[in-house]
Design a protein around this motif. Structure first.
Motif, PDB file in Angstrom:
ATOM      1  N   UNK A 174      90.692  48.342  -4.432  1.00 32.23           N
ATOM      2  CA  UNK A 174      90.472  47.014  -5.003  1.00 32.23           C
ATOM      3  C   UNK A 174      91.646  46.580  -5.866  1.00 32.23           C
ATOM      4  N   UNK A 175      92.081  47.484  -6.738  1.00 31.78           N
ATOM      5  CA  UNK A 175      93.203  47.164  -7.624  1.00 31.78           C
ATOM      6  C   UNK A 175      94.521  47.748  -7.133  1.00 31.78           C
ATOM      7  N   UNK A 176      94.439  48.536  -6.050  1.00 28.43           N
ATOM      8  CA  UNK A 176      95.620  49.164  -5.446  1.00 28.43           C
ATOM      9  C   UNK A 176      96.410  49.985  -6.481  1.00 28.43           C
ATOM     10  N   UNK A 177      95.667  50.855  -7.160  1.00 23.87           N
ATOM     11  CA  UNK A 177      96.287  51.747  -8.144  1.00 23.87           C
ATOM     12  C   UNK A 177      95.795  53.170  -7.938  1.00 23.87           C
ATOM     13  N   UNK A 178      96.665  54.111  -8.249  1.00 24.85           N
ATOM     14  CA  UNK A 178      96.295  55.519  -8.238  1.00 24.85           C
ATOM     15  C   UNK A 178      95.690  55.878  -9.586  1.00 24.85           C
ATOM     16  N   UNK A 179      94.687  56.750  -9.561  1.00 30.21           N
ATOM     17  CA  UNK A 179      94.049  57.188 -10.797  1.00 30.21           C
ATOM     18  C   UNK A 179      93.869  58.704 -10.791  1.00 30.21           C
ATOM     19  N   UNK A 180      93.822  59.259 -11.991  1.00 36.81           N
ATOM     20  CA  UNK A 180      93.440  60.654 -12.178  1.00 36.81           C
ATOM     21  C   UNK A 180      92.315  60.674 -13.198  1.00 36.81           C
ATOM     22  N   UNK A 181      91.214  61.339 -12.859  1.00 36.13           N
ATOM     23  CA  UNK A 181      90.111  61.462 -13.805  1.00 36.13           C
ATOM     24  C   UNK A 181      89.967  62.906 -14.247  1.00 36.13           C
TER      25      UNK A 181
END
Length: 364
Positions: A338-345
């Motif tokens: 949706x936001x075209x971003x990579x994330x780390x949780x």
């Protein structure tokens, strides 16, 4: 030489080391861990430390069963920090990535764990000791006395002080710092010394009001809806009292800070707080009013931190769980279309349970 590719395994192992080094309270209470997987809200049964009676020997022994006892613990504390990352951050070596991302994220989680432990300890304490208007060292002796009266073993007694209380005593006789080799950097940094049978530490995670002039309400009940930041107050005393911004309250073991002044009308009102309510409270419950600083005296066996592992997401190839020394950290790398971003949780799950309230002393 090119940097080592930052995989979930590498990041999770680094996160686990950072978490362990940042914890203070979690290293001082009873710990229960197993590698079984749980989900948020699961109830598990954990063993309590065994107790024995030293009997007179009159020619024959009288054997005792090892009856540890058990208590149910709800795994309802799910702490998460999700961070947006770019290819630039992912190209860093683990040392720099840890400094920029891992350490701030896991420090926030460690702070939440310690806050939760102190909140439950203060709210559930069956014993009290008083901070005098003009502090004297006998005040702290009162904590030791309360634990003596509960027959707490001399070993593993602790006293966690917020700065507001610590500074009232640190110039008094017998309150001198002694050296201590703790299990983590946070322990070494926060240790003060042994005072009246208690190993004494300082922590700004203790419940304490930051209001310049605390509110006048001394007792009240609340209800609240999950995922909102407001409580409905009832049965307030005095009925026209005030609750001030910066005052705190403990509800079902969770610590909240008030974000807007409230003057009660006939003992009722709507109270705004700093974080979401984790579960709906349909029937009014009593709160622990925090209008000043509270310290916690305790024996290790009075309070338990129960940790388990979260399941790896189905189909998640970029996820890993690192576990050691009674802690487990899950790391999941993902892409948000949706936001075209990579994330780390980074996330952990745990429960907190009072094992013996007579081994907990609210010092305020």
């Amino acid at each position: 030489m090119a940097n080592t590719l930052l995989t979930p395994q590498i990041i999770a192992q680094e996160a686990l080391m950072v978490l362990e080094s940042q914890l203070t309270m979690a290293n001082l209470v009873h710990r229960d861990y197993s590698p079984e997987f749980v989900q948020v809200g699961d109830t598990i049964t954990v063993r309590k430390p065994a107790k024995f009676v030293a009997k007179n020997f009159t020619g024959t022994t009288s054997s005792q069963d090892i009856t540890e006892g058990s208590v149910p613990v709800v795994m309802d504390r799910f702490r998460d920090v999700t961070v947006k990352v770019t290819s630039k951050e992912m190209s860093l070596d683990i040392k720099d990535f840890s400094s920029q991302v891992v350490t701030p994220a896991l420090s926030a989680i460690a702070q939440a764990v310690d806050i939760d432990l102190l909140a439950v300890g203060v709210a559930k304490a069956a014993k009290t000791a008083t901070v005098s208007a003009t502090p004297v060292i006998n005040d702290i002796a009162g904590v030791g006395k309360a634990l003596d009266m509960s027959k707490a073993p001399k070993q593993n007694r602790r006293l966690m002080l917020p700065a507001d209380i610590q500074y009232k005593y640190n110039t008094l006789d017998n309150f001198a710092k002694v050296s201590y080799a703790g299990d983590s950097q946070a322990l070494r940094d926060s240790e003060i010394g042994k005072v009246y049978t208690c190993e004494t530490f300082s922590s700004e995670n203790c419940p304490q009001s930051s209001a310049a002039t605390p509110g006048t309400v001394t007792a009240y009940k609340v209800v609240g809806t999950v995922n909102t930041t407001q409580f409905t107050v009832s049965a307030g005393s005095p009925a026209t009292g005030t609750i001030k911004t910066g005052d705190q309250l403990i509800v079902n073991g969770y610590l909240y800070t008030v974000t807007a002044d409230l003057t009660l009308v006939s003992g009722a009102g709507t109270l705004s707080v700093d974080q979401n309510i984790p579960a709906t409270i349909a029937s009014p419950v009593d709160v622990k009013v925090i209008s000043k600083a509270h310290a916690l005296g305790f024996h290790r066996n009075g309070l338990a931190l129960v940790t388990r592992q979260l399941e790896l997401p189905m189909g998640a190839s970029k996820a890993y769980i690192a576990s050691a020394n009674g802690l487990a950290v899950r790391v999941v790398m993902d892409y948000d279309t949706t936001t075209k971003t990579d994330t780390i949780s980074f996330d952990i799950i745990y429960g907190i349970k009072e094992l013996d309230t007579s081994l907990l002393v609210d010092f305020a």
